[in-house]
Design an enzyme around this catalytic site. Structure first.
Site, mmCIF file in Angstrom:
data_model
loop_
_atom_site.group_PDB
_atom_site.id
_atom_site.type_symbol
_atom_site.label_atom_id
_atom_site.label_comp_id
_atom_site.label_asym_id
_atom_site.label_seq_id
_atom_site.Cartn_x
_atom_site.Cartn_y
_atom_site.Cartn_z
ATOM 1 N N GLY A 188 -15.579 -8.972 -39.835
ATOM 2 C CA GLY A 188 -16.056 -7.735 -40.223
ATOM 3 C C GLY A 188 -15.366 -7.380 -41.356
ATOM 4 O O GLY A 188 -15.271 -6.072 -41.648
ATOM 5 N N THR A 189 -14.928 -8.136 -42.396
ATOM 6 C CA THR A 189 -14.449 -7.851 -43.826
ATOM 7 C C THR A 189 -15.174 -8.843 -44.767
ATOM 8 O O THR A 189 -15.218 -9.877 -44.614
ATOM 9 C CB THR A 189 -12.998 -8.025 -43.645
ATOM 10 O OG1 THR A 189 -12.501 -7.758 -44.641
ATOM 11 C CG2 THR A 189 -12.429 -9.353 -43.061
ATOM 12 N N ASP A 191 -8.100 3.250 -37.568
ATOM 13 C CA ASP A 191 -8.364 3.965 -36.471
ATOM 14 C C ASP A 191 -7.628 3.662 -34.930
ATOM 15 O O ASP A 191 -8.184 4.498 -33.945
ATOM 16 C CB ASP A 191 -9.916 3.805 -36.296
ATOM 17 C CG ASP A 191 -10.407 1.980 -36.071
ATOM 18 O OD1 ASP A 191 -9.392 1.390 -35.651
ATOM 19 O OD2 ASP A 191 -11.494 1.765 -36.971
ATOM 20 N N ALA A 239 -20.016 -8.192 -34.970
ATOM 21 C CA ALA A 239 -18.724 -8.677 -34.236
ATOM 22 C C ALA A 239 -18.870 -8.551 -32.680
ATOM 23 O O ALA A 239 -18.403 -9.559 -32.102
ATOM 24 C CB ALA A 239 -17.560 -7.520 -34.754
ATOM 25 N N CYS A 263 5.553 12.782 -43.132
ATOM 26 C CA CYS A 263 5.954 13.548 -44.161
ATOM 27 C C CYS A 263 6.638 12.665 -45.355
ATOM 28 O O CYS A 263 7.646 12.095 -44.993
ATOM 29 C CB CYS A 263 7.351 14.552 -43.636
ATOM 30 S SG CYS A 263 8.024 15.530 -44.961
ATOM 31 N N HIS A 267 -3.521 -0.866 -44.032
ATOM 32 C CA HIS A 267 -3.577 0.205 -44.357
ATOM 33 C C HIS A 267 -3.161 1.629 -43.690
ATOM 34 O O HIS A 267 -3.559 2.732 -44.076
ATOM 35 C CB HIS A 267 -5.063 0.472 -44.649
ATOM 36 C CG HIS A 267 -5.696 -0.523 -45.834
ATOM 37 N ND1 HIS A 267 -6.861 -1.076 -45.596
ATOM 38 C CD2 HIS A 267 -4.999 -1.049 -46.973
ATOM 39 C CE1 HIS A 267 -6.917 -1.984 -46.722
ATOM 40 N NE2 HIS A 267 -5.949 -1.759 -47.447
ATOM 41 N N GLN A 316 -7.348 -3.876 -41.498
ATOM 42 C CA GLN A 316 -7.340 -2.981 -42.525
ATOM 43 C C GLN A 316 -7.921 -1.614 -42.210
ATOM 44 O O GLN A 316 -7.882 -0.605 -42.816
ATOM 45 C CB GLN A 316 -8.569 -3.500 -43.558
ATOM 46 C CG GLN A 316 -7.907 -4.753 -44.134
ATOM 47 C CD GLN A 316 -9.215 -5.484 -44.733
ATOM 48 O OE1 GLN A 316 -9.516 -5.176 -45.985
ATOM 49 N NE2 GLN A 316 -9.962 -6.345 -44.106
ATOM 50 N N ASN A 317 -8.284 -1.462 -40.629
ATOM 51 C CA ASN A 317 -8.677 -0.416 -40.100
ATOM 52 C C ASN A 317 -7.829 0.370 -39.970
ATOM 53 O O ASN A 317 -6.712 0.358 -39.488
ATOM 54 C CB ASN A 317 -9.703 -0.562 -38.788
ATOM 55 C CG ASN A 317 -10.806 -1.605 -39.269
ATOM 56 O OD1 ASN A 317 -11.437 -1.582 -40.302
ATOM 57 N ND2 ASN A 317 -11.103 -2.202 -38.336
ATOM 58 N N CYS A 366 11.150 19.916 -42.709
ATOM 59 C CA CYS A 366 11.737 20.183 -44.016
ATOM 60 C C CYS A 366 10.474 21.200 -44.704
ATOM 61 O O CYS A 366 10.758 21.704 -45.648
ATOM 62 C CB CYS A 366 11.638 19.014 -44.966
ATOM 63 S SG CYS A 366 10.332 18.287 -45.210
#
Ligand code: ZN
Length: 245
Positions: free
Chosen positions: A187-188, A103, A232, A126, A118, A100-101, A150
């Site tokens: 970690g979630t 980074d 973690a 764009c 995500h 879900q990170n 564009c």
């Protein structure tokens, strides 16, 4: 057996291990979570990641987005947790990372098969013509960055409020959950839908659930088979030494 030996044994005996990570994995690399006590939303207005607001005032939004995501946590580096996950994949013990990170730290650690539920902040998109850009300093030298094809304002290629999960990633993530016989949550806490449904699907299809979190989560009493209460990096370092002992 202690819990780290048990976790190592689960990984050894599984045929299809899927890892599912959240903010808790990146916090130790210095990437702040969005929610919670030291979360970004204590300091910034979540509105900057609201899709409509972003296109309404792209320049003001981009000034803050650049500050948070590119000047500050753009400098983060993978930690021991990312490294162990990458090593297990490389050695053939782990199929997929669903994160879900946003980074890019799993990829920087060497993970190959990463589903970004995500999106990824290291790319800009764009939404007019669909062109995707790998982030460079030059792209952000003038705000807001614009599409060279564009002329539309470029948006970080991660999921904003009011925006759907990338269709392909969503489909593949749930398919991974169905295939897994071991599903490792790290970690979630399971507060964000629909990501929080992925482990539930894994469990319902017969996967064992190994959970690593510093505190009990929404999953712990519900679906978790083995709960390791730890950071973690600590947990994965110990599992690694048991696994490769
Ligand atoms: Zn364009």
């Amino acid at each position: 057996m202690n819990q780290y030996q048990k976790a190592a044994a689960l990984i050894k005996n599984s045929k299809h291990t899927t890892v599912f990570t959240g903010a808790g994995v990146s916090v130790e690399s210095g990437v702040p979570p969005f929610r919670g006590e030291n979360g970004l939303w204590n300091e910034y207005d979540p509105k900057i990641l609201d899709l409509r607001n972003f296109y309404k005032s792209p320049e003001a939004s981009w000034v803050i987005i650049k500050e948070i995501f590119y000047d500050y946590f753009g400098k983060a580096e993978p930690n021991k947790a990312h490294q162990v996950i990458a090593r297990l994949e490389k050695d053939g013990h782990l199929e997929t990372v669903i994160t879900q990170n946003i980074d890019n730290l799993h990829q920087e650690a060497g993970s190959q098969n990463v589903l970004e539920f995500h999106g990824n902040s290291r790319f800009l998109i764009c939404n007019e013509c669909g062109k995707r850009y790998k982030l460079t300093k030059e792209l952000l030298s003038e705000l807001p960055p614009k599409c060279k094809t564009c002329g539309e304002v470029l948006k970080p290629d991660f999921v904003f409020f009011g925006e759907a999960i990338p269709e392909e990633e969503e489909k593949l993530s749930f398919a991974e959950a169905e295939k897994a016989d071991l599903f490792i949550l790290i970690g979630t806490t399971g507060e964000i839908q629909p990501a929080s449904l992925i482990p539930v699907v894994a469990k319902s299809k017969g996967a064992k659930i190994l959970e690593i979190n510093i505190e009990k989560s929404n999953f712990t009493d519900d679906i978790t088979d083995l709960f390791i209460q730890a950071k973690a990096t600590e947990a994965l370092a110990k599992i690694e030494s048991e696994f490769y002992a």
